[in-house]
Design a protein around this motif. Structure first.
Motif, PDB file in Angstrom:
ATOM      1  N   GLU A 225       0.815  -1.208   0.000  1.00  0.00           N
ATOM      2  CA  GLU A 225       0.000   0.000   0.000  1.00  0.00           C
ATOM      3  C   GLU A 225       0.857   1.271   0.000  1.00  0.00           C
ATOM      4  O   GLU A 225       0.461   2.290  -0.572  1.00  0.00           O
ATOM      5  N   LEU A 226       2.010   1.220   0.646  1.00  0.00           N
ATOM      6  CA  LEU A 226       2.890   2.391   0.676  1.00  0.00           C
ATOM      7  C   LEU A 226       3.431   2.743  -0.703  1.00  0.00           C
ATOM      8  O   LEU A 226       3.864   3.881  -0.940  1.00  0.00           O
ATOM      9  N   MET A 227       3.411   1.782  -1.605  1.00  0.00           N
ATOM     10  CA  MET A 227       3.950   2.037  -2.943  1.00  0.00           C
ATOM     11  C   MET A 227       3.103   3.033  -3.724  1.00  0.00           C
ATOM     12  O   MET A 227       3.569   3.617  -4.708  1.00  0.00           O
ATOM     13  N   PHE A 228       1.833   3.237  -3.288  1.00  0.00           N
ATOM     14  CA  PHE A 228       1.030   4.282  -3.923  1.00  0.00           C
ATOM     15  C   PHE A 228       1.719   5.641  -3.777  1.00  0.00           C
ATOM     16  O   PHE A 228       1.775   6.429  -4.716  1.00  0.00           O
ATOM     17  N   ILE A 229       2.234   5.909  -2.569  1.00  0.00           N
ATOM     18  CA  ILE A 229       2.932   7.176  -2.330  1.00  0.00           C
ATOM     19  C   ILE A 229       4.222   7.224  -3.146  1.00  0.00           C
ATOM     20  O   ILE A 229       4.556   8.252  -3.757  1.00  0.00           O
ATOM     21  N   ALA A 230       4.968   6.118  -3.136  1.00  0.00           N
ATOM     22  CA  ALA A 230       6.249   6.082  -3.853  1.00  0.00           C
ATOM     23  C   ALA A 230       6.049   6.362  -5.342  1.00  0.00           C
ATOM     24  O   ALA A 230       6.784   7.165  -5.941  1.00  0.00           O
ATOM     25  N   PHE A 231       5.052   5.728  -5.948  1.00  0.00           N
ATOM     26  CA  PHE A 231       4.834   5.929  -7.374  1.00  0.00           C
ATOM     27  C   PHE A 231       4.279   7.316  -7.664  1.00  0.00           C
ATOM     28  O   PHE A 231       4.632   7.929  -8.688  1.00  0.00           O
ATOM     29  N   MET A 232       3.416   7.830  -6.792  1.00  0.00           N
ATOM     30  CA  MET A 232       2.905   9.182  -7.017  1.00  0.00           C
ATOM     31  C   MET A 232       4.037  10.203  -6.948  1.00  0.00           C
ATOM     32  O   MET A 232       4.097  11.144  -7.754  1.00  0.00           O
ATOM     33  N   GLY A 264       1.167   8.205 -15.360  1.00  0.00           N
ATOM     34  CA  GLY A 264       1.351   7.466 -14.115  1.00  0.00           C
ATOM     35  C   GLY A 264       0.493   7.993 -12.990  1.00  0.00           C
ATOM     36  O   GLY A 264      -0.057   7.213 -12.186  1.00  0.00           O
ATOM     37  N   ILE A 265       0.359   9.312 -12.888  1.00  0.00           N
ATOM     38  CA  ILE A 265      -0.496   9.899 -11.851  1.00  0.00           C
ATOM     39  C   ILE A 265      -1.939   9.430 -12.025  1.00  0.00           C
ATOM     40  O   ILE A 265      -2.612   9.053 -11.057  1.00  0.00           O
ATOM     41  N   THR A 304      10.003  10.667  -2.519  1.00  0.00           N
ATOM     42  CA  THR A 304       9.405  11.921  -2.053  1.00  0.00           C
ATOM     43  C   THR A 304      10.466  13.010  -1.920  1.00  0.00           C
ATOM     44  O   THR A 304      10.244  14.169  -2.316  1.00  0.00           O
ATOM     45  N   LEU A 305      11.623  12.649  -1.372  1.00  0.00           N
ATOM     46  CA  LEU A 305      12.706  13.626  -1.257  1.00  0.00           C
ATOM     47  C   LEU A 305      13.193  14.067  -2.639  1.00  0.00           C
ATOM     48  O   LEU A 305      13.503  15.245  -2.849  1.00  0.00           O
ATOM     49  N   ALA A 306      13.247  13.123  -3.583  1.00  0.00           N
ATOM     50  CA  ALA A 306      13.660  13.471  -4.947  1.00  0.00           C
ATOM     51  C   ALA A 306      12.668  14.434  -5.580  1.00  0.00           C
ATOM     52  O   ALA A 306      13.067  15.421  -6.232  1.00  0.00           O
ATOM     53  N   ALA A 307      11.364  14.164  -5.404  1.00  0.00           N
ATOM     54  CA  ALA A 307      10.343  15.056  -5.962  1.00  0.00           C
ATOM     55  C   ALA A 307      10.394  16.431  -5.303  1.00  0.00           C
ATOM     56  O   ALA A 307      10.254  17.466  -5.977  1.00  0.00           O
ATOM     57  N   LEU A 308      10.608  16.475  -3.991  1.00  0.00           N
ATOM     58  CA  LEU A 308      10.718  17.753  -3.287  1.00  0.00           C
ATOM     59  C   LEU A 308      11.925  18.543  -3.761  1.00  0.00           C
ATOM     60  O   LEU A 308      11.863  19.766  -3.957  1.00  0.00           O
ATOM     61  N   PHE A 309      13.043  17.846  -3.961  1.00  0.00           N
ATOM     62  CA  PHE A 309      14.255  18.511  -4.443  1.00  0.00           C
ATOM     63  C   PHE A 309      14.023  19.137  -5.810  1.00  0.00           C
ATOM     64  O   PHE A 309      14.390  20.297  -6.056  1.00  0.00           O
ATOM     65  N   VAL A 332      -0.323  16.620  -2.406  1.00  0.00           N
ATOM     66  CA  VAL A 332      -1.765  16.468  -2.166  1.00  0.00           C
ATOM     67  C   VAL A 332      -2.098  15.022  -1.837  1.00  0.00           C
ATOM     68  O   VAL A 332      -2.866  14.730  -0.910  1.00  0.00           O
ATOM     69  N   PHE A 333      -1.488  14.098  -2.585  1.00  0.00           N
ATOM     70  CA  PHE A 333      -1.819  12.688  -2.393  1.00  0.00           C
ATOM     71  C   PHE A 333      -1.354  12.167  -1.036  1.00  0.00           C
ATOM     72  O   PHE A 333      -2.044  11.346  -0.414  1.00  0.00           O
ATOM     73  N   ILE A 334      -0.210  12.608  -0.565  1.00  0.00           N
ATOM     74  CA  ILE A 334       0.272  12.168   0.746  1.00  0.00           C
ATOM     75  C   ILE A 334      -0.733  12.574   1.828  1.00  0.00           C
ATOM     76  O   ILE A 334      -1.038  11.803   2.750  1.00  0.00           O
ATOM     77  N   GLY A 335      -1.270  13.785   1.707  1.00  0.00           N
ATOM     78  CA  GLY A 335      -2.295  14.219   2.653  1.00  0.00           C
ATOM     79  C   GLY A 335      -3.537  13.358   2.582  1.00  0.00           C
ATOM     80  O   GLY A 335      -4.105  12.960   3.612  1.00  0.00           O
TER      81      GLY A 335
END
Length: 427
Positions: A225-232, A264-265, A304-309, A332-335
């Motif tokens: 289930e955590l992979m949803f966040i990773a892929f987003m 992908g999104i 997530t860190l890569a996307a933030l960077f 948005v999706f993490i929230g």
């Protein structure tokens, strides 16, 4: 451009000398470009010759002693190295020679490993064979500056990670994939800098995102289930990468990272529109004390860190105004994801609204850019969002049918408007 020169001359837009200069420029440019058809036939021919040699040898294989077999095993490899050396010394400016001999040498390495293993009964598994082959082929990419070898190499490491990361679930061996992938990135960067418009750069730009997605998927084991966040987060990072100037030199390159990011999104959100996922989402996850050591959480943190960077570093870069907002999708999706711990139903509603919003923005972008492909993709996203709700609800078939009819009419009407708009501009 050349076809319109006479029209521009007749309209006194350009002078005859300017027209001659333009003609000469494109003539010289065409002469400098390698013949792509010859390059393709050269590469395919090298592969077929190598396969033919192997088949001829295989037909008489049982009649040879061990020494002869070993000699024959190394013969294609030696021939490939001689041809590669000749191409690098005498034909270094001819891409057909470089890529053709590189393709032959690449498969010669694999054939030699396989035959020596069979001759001396060296045991091992298929992933080990692929890994050895790719490690030996990696230097060839840089020594020969071969994009064909790089593409074959990418295909090989993708197969390796699928064997190791998916068949055996997650293991430390799958981390080797990331090392192998990073090892060929300098060649890709060089392609983007020097030959961003070449077919090799375009193929790399399409295969590398696929490789990253395959590698990320190998991180899933018990807490999928955590992979949803990773892929987003990964797809949002792709969108941000797609905004870099280097990917806007040609339309083909622009369609790689940006296309995979947007697609992908959408694909990630589709299963989350159903109500059967959210109520059990956090129940199936392991405790935090265990999660902190899992590959899934590591994947989430890294992506997530890569996307933030990328968001902080490249947020100033221009993007299409209608889809620029999608780069914030992972935030948005993490929230929405962690809100499911309090209200699963509300998270499901927000996922549906997010998918609808994306579809509407893509439609707006398609209309603004007068692009039927983008427009129809947005309509398809919108139709998918509506279809998911119908399959997940208790509405009657009549109501469902009427809504789908309305969606179909919407497809026809919006496409008609775009086509009509184009005809008015042409007139």
């Amino acid at each position: 451009m050349l076809k319109d020169l006479q029209e521009l001359l007749n309209a006194n837009v350009i002078s005859q000398s300017t027209a001659d200069q333009i003609t000469e420029y494109y003539k010289n440019k065409k002469n400098k470009e390698p013949n792509r058809l010859i390059a393709v036939f050269g590469i395919v021919g090298a592969i077929l010759v190598g396969m033919g040699i192997i088949l001829i040898v295989a037909h008489n294989w049982d009649n040879f002693n061990r020494f002869t077999k070993s000699l024959l095993a190394f013969l294609p490899l030696i021939a490939g190295q001689i041809l590669a050396a000749y191409a690098m010394i005498k034909k270094k400016d001819q891409k057909v020679w470089i890529e053709g001999t590189s393709a032959f040498l690449f498969f010669s390495v694999g054939a030699c490993i396989a035959m020596i293993s069979q001759i001396y009964h060296i045991s091992g598994e298929l992933p080990d064979f692929i890994l050895t082959w790719m490690l030996l082929a990696l230097p060839q990419i840089y020594i020969m500056n071969s994009s064909v070898a790089s593409l074959f190499y990418l295909t090989g490491i993708n197969y390796y990670v699928m064997e190791v990361g998916y068949s055996r679930f997650y293991s430390l061996e799958s981390l080797i994939f990331w090392v192998l992938l990073i090892a060929m990135i300098p060649h890709y960067i060089m392609l983007l800098k020097k030959k961003a418009e070449s077919n090799y750069a375009v193929l790399h730009s399409r295969l590398i995102p696929i490789s990253i997605m395959i590698g990320l998927g190998s991180s899933a084991e018990k807490n999928e289930e955590l992979m949803f966040i990773a892929f987003m987060s990964l797809f949002s990072a792709f969108l941000l990468l797609g905004s870099l100037p280097v990917f806007h030199r040609t339309s083909k390159n622009t369609q790689s990272f940006s296309f995979f990011g947007l697609l992908g999104i959408v694909v990630t959100l589709i299963p989350l529109t159903f109500d059967w996922i959210w109520p059990n989402l956090f129940r199936s996850l392991e405790p935090l004390s265990v999660l902190i050591r899992t590959s899934e959480l590591h994947a989430v943190v890294f992506t997530t860190l890569a996307a933030l960077f990328l968001l902080v570093r490249h947020d100033h870069l221009p993007q299409t105004k209608h889809i620029a907002i999608f780069k914030f999708s992972f935030i948005v999706f993490i929230g929405i994801f962690f809100l499911a711990a309090i209200s699963p139903g509300f998270s499901q509603l927000l996922s549906n609204l997010m998918l609808l919003f994306i579809g509407i923005r893509i439609i707006q972008n398609g209309i603004a850019e007068d692009h039927l492909g983008i427009l129809n993709f947005g309509l398809l996203v919108l139709a998918t969002a509506v279809a998911c709700k119908f399959f997940d609800s208790q509405l009657s078939f009549v109501i469902r049918g009427l809504v789908f009819v309305a969606l179909g009419l919407g497809f026809f009407y919006t496409n008609y408007l775009i086509i009509k708009k184009r005809k008015q501009h042409e007139q």
